[in-house]
Design an enzyme around this catalytic site. Structure first.
Site, PDB file in Angstrom:
ATOM      1  N   GLU A 136      22.988  44.732  40.375  1.00 32.13           N
ATOM      2  CA  GLU A 136      23.230  43.223  39.264  1.00 32.13           C
ATOM      3  C   GLU A 136      22.477  41.999  40.307  1.00 32.13           C
ATOM      4  O   GLU A 136      22.841  41.947  40.711  1.00 32.13           O
ATOM      5  CB  GLU A 136      24.366  43.569  39.443  1.00 32.13           C
ATOM      6  CG  GLU A 136      24.826  44.481  39.618  1.00 32.13           C
ATOM      7  CD  GLU A 136      26.588  43.760  38.185  1.00 32.13           C
ATOM      8  OE1 GLU A 136      27.157  44.413  37.539  1.00 32.13           O
ATOM      9  OE2 GLU A 136      27.330  43.231  39.062  1.00 32.13           O
ATOM     10  N   GLY A 166      27.346  36.965  34.022  1.00 28.69           N
ATOM     11  CA  GLY A 166      28.336  36.578  32.886  1.00 28.69           C
ATOM     12  C   GLY A 166      27.498  34.880  32.583  1.00 28.69           C
ATOM     13  O   GLY A 166      28.140  34.178  32.314  1.00 28.69           O
ATOM     14  N   GLU A 174      30.255  38.765  42.601  1.00 33.28           N
ATOM     15  CA  GLU A 174      31.271  37.786  43.095  1.00 33.28           C
ATOM     16  C   GLU A 174      32.220  38.012  44.159  1.00 33.28           C
ATOM     17  O   GLU A 174      32.943  37.059  45.029  1.00 33.28           O
ATOM     18  CB  GLU A 174      32.670  38.495  42.034  1.00 33.28           C
ATOM     19  CG  GLU A 174      31.641  37.173  41.068  1.00 33.28           C
ATOM     20  CD  GLU A 174      32.411  38.261  39.549  1.00 33.28           C
ATOM     21  OE1 GLU A 174      33.319  38.904  39.357  1.00 33.28           O
ATOM     22  OE2 GLU A 174      31.522  38.061  38.770  1.00 33.28           O
ATOM     23  N   HIS A 214      30.332  44.266  45.178  1.00 35.53           N
ATOM     24  CA  HIS A 214      29.882  43.416  44.060  1.00 35.53           C
ATOM     25  C   HIS A 214      30.213  41.379  44.130  1.00 35.53           C
ATOM     26  O   HIS A 214      30.455  41.289  45.140  1.00 35.53           O
ATOM     27  CB  HIS A 214      31.242  42.905  42.976  1.00 35.53           C
ATOM     28  CG  HIS A 214      30.717  42.462  41.498  1.00 35.53           C
ATOM     29  ND1 HIS A 214      30.749  41.037  41.335  1.00 35.53           N
ATOM     30  CD2 HIS A 214      30.094  42.588  40.863  1.00 35.53           C
ATOM     31  CE1 HIS A 214      30.593  40.319  39.894  1.00 35.53           C
ATOM     32  NE2 HIS A 214      30.424  42.011  39.188  1.00 35.53           N
ATOM     33  N   SER A 236      25.246  40.610  32.164  1.00 34.85           N
ATOM     34  CA  SER A 236      24.986  41.033  30.428  1.00 34.85           C
ATOM     35  C   SER A 236      24.506  41.623  29.902  1.00 34.85           C
ATOM     36  O   SER A 236      24.056  41.352  28.787  1.00 34.85           O
ATOM     37  CB  SER A 236      23.878  39.308  30.636  1.00 34.85           C
ATOM     38  OG  SER A 236      24.733  38.195  31.207  1.00 34.85           O
ATOM     39  N   ASN A 272      33.648  46.500  33.588  1.00 32.00           N
ATOM     40  CA  ASN A 272      33.823  46.282  35.562  1.00 32.00           C
ATOM     41  C   ASN A 272      35.043  45.314  34.891  1.00 32.00           C
ATOM     42  O   ASN A 272      34.243  43.760  34.123  1.00 32.00           O
ATOM     43  CB  ASN A 272      32.989  46.025  36.125  1.00 32.00           C
ATOM     44  CG  ASN A 272      33.332  44.505  37.465  1.00 32.00           C
ATOM     45  OD1 ASN A 272      34.770  44.355  37.655  1.00 32.00           O
ATOM     46  ND2 ASN A 272      32.926  43.820  38.094  1.00 32.00           N
ATOM     47  N   LYS A 296      36.727  42.725  35.919  1.00 34.18           N
ATOM     48  CA  LYS A 296      37.309  41.615  36.566  1.00 34.18           C
ATOM     49  C   LYS A 296      38.624  40.896  37.235  1.00 34.18           C
ATOM     50  O   LYS A 296      39.343  41.981  37.067  1.00 34.18           O
ATOM     51  CB  LYS A 296      36.570  40.450  36.230  1.00 34.18           C
ATOM     52  CG  LYS A 296      34.817  40.932  36.151  1.00 34.18           C
ATOM     53  CD  LYS A 296      33.741  39.982  36.152  1.00 34.18           C
ATOM     54  CE  LYS A 296      32.321  40.538  35.853  1.00 34.18           C
ATOM     55  NZ  LYS A 296      31.488  39.489  36.303  1.00 34.18           N
TER      56      LYS A 296
HETATM   57  P1  PGA Z   1      28.621  40.360  33.132  1.00 35.65           P
HETATM   58  O1  PGA Z   1      28.783  41.421  33.774  1.00 35.65           O
HETATM   59  O2  PGA Z   1      27.759  41.787  32.376  1.00 35.65           O
HETATM   60  O3  PGA Z   1      29.788  40.184  32.283  1.00 35.65           O
HETATM   61  O4  PGA Z   1      27.861  39.971  32.919  1.00 35.65           O
HETATM   62  C1  PGA Z   1      28.547  42.029  35.042  1.00 35.65           C
HETATM   63  C2  PGA Z   1      28.854  42.408  36.234  1.00 35.65           C
HETATM   64  O5  PGA Z   1      29.571  41.648  36.605  1.00 35.65           O
HETATM   65  O6  PGA Z   1      29.448  43.592  36.611  1.00 35.65           O
END
Ligand code: PGA
Length: 255
Positions: free
Chosen positions: A170, A176, A100, A98, A216, A13, A15
């Site tokens: 998630e 993140g 976000e 997601h 992460s 992903n 982003k």
């Molecule tokens: P990350 O993000 O691996 O940077 O924690 C995962 C995601 O948001 O899909």
């Protein structure tokens, strides 16, 4: 991961990262490193990168996906992109819901359901994201919350359509932040999601469903997370932007 029952899928992903030129470069760097993958490999990119990513991925085992789509086919929805538009350019995967999007752009369980519906109708495979906030985990309501998100998102989805859905668990507190869920925590909630799917569609459908962990996941912890029976892959943010790191996760999922 239980490869006898289901497919492992590692999806990046990206982003809001990478220009089209950079996207091409990254896909070209990843391709030789994952060519012998024993799992499905997907890179979900910003809309403007999709064409470049598709071109760079042509003839490789990398599939390209989008990070969102609208529920209407077309119309007065400034700034939105429909599932049909994505399909028309050859995009087969789309991330929906997601955290976000939920956190910053007003996405709700209901809009997640509508977007999922539209993507399935257009013939896409949906990577459907669910997960709890830290406060919700601390309140002990992770199971209820994740079950609710899963049930609402799958509202109206048939047993046949379920084959085109991957669920990504998630935990928002792990995204993140460098704070990964422990392998046992990840497995516990991935299993819970599978139990919810079993309740709705039966055990066979639940056993066949790919449930990813995301938050992460990186080259160092992927092995342990993916060794768990109900963790069938990963949705990878930060580490998907580095070819070697992403490839190491793909390798861990290929075992
Ligand atoms: P990350 O993000 O691996 O940077 O924690 C995962 C995601 O948001 O899909």
């Amino acid at each position: 991961m239980n490869k006898n029952l289901r497919k492992a899928v590692i999806a990046g992903n990206w982003k809001m990262n990478k220009t089209p030129a950079e996207a091409k470069e990254l896909i070209r760097a990843i391709a030789p490193l994952v060519k012998d993958a024993g799992c499905d490999v997907v890179a979900c990119t910003p809309f403007v990168d999709l064409q470049a990513a598709l071109e760079a991925a042509a003839g490789t085992n990398i599939e390209i996906g989008a990070e969102n789509c609208h529920w209407e086919k077309s119309g007065a929805f400034t700034g939105e992109i429909s599932a049909e538009m994505l399909v028309s350019m050859g995009i087969k995967y789309v991330i929906i819901g997601h955290s976000e999007r939920r956190q910053y752009f007003g996405e709700t369980d209901e809009t997640v359901q509508k977007r999922t519906r539209a993507a399935l109708d257009a013939g896409m495979t949906v990577i459907l994201c669910v997960g709890e906030y830290l406060e919700q985990r601390e309140q002990g309501i992770t199971s209820e919350l994740v079950a609710l998100q899963t049930k609402v998102a799958l509202g109206g989805v048939s047993k046949e359509e379920l084959k085109n859905i991957i669920i990504a668990y998630e935990p928002v507190w792990a995204i993140g932040t460098g704070k990964t869920a422990t392998a046992d925590q990840a497995n516990e909630v991935c299993k819970l999601i599978r139990d919810v799917v079993a309740e709705l569609y039966g055990k066979e459908s639940a056993d066949a469903m790919t449930v990813q962990y995301g938050g992460s996941m990186n080259a160092a912890n992927a092995d342990e997370l993916l060794s768990k029976p109900d963790v069938d892959g990963g949705l990878i943010g930060g580490a998907s932007l580095k070819a070697e790191d992403f490839a190491a996760i793909v390798k861990a999922a290929s075992k």
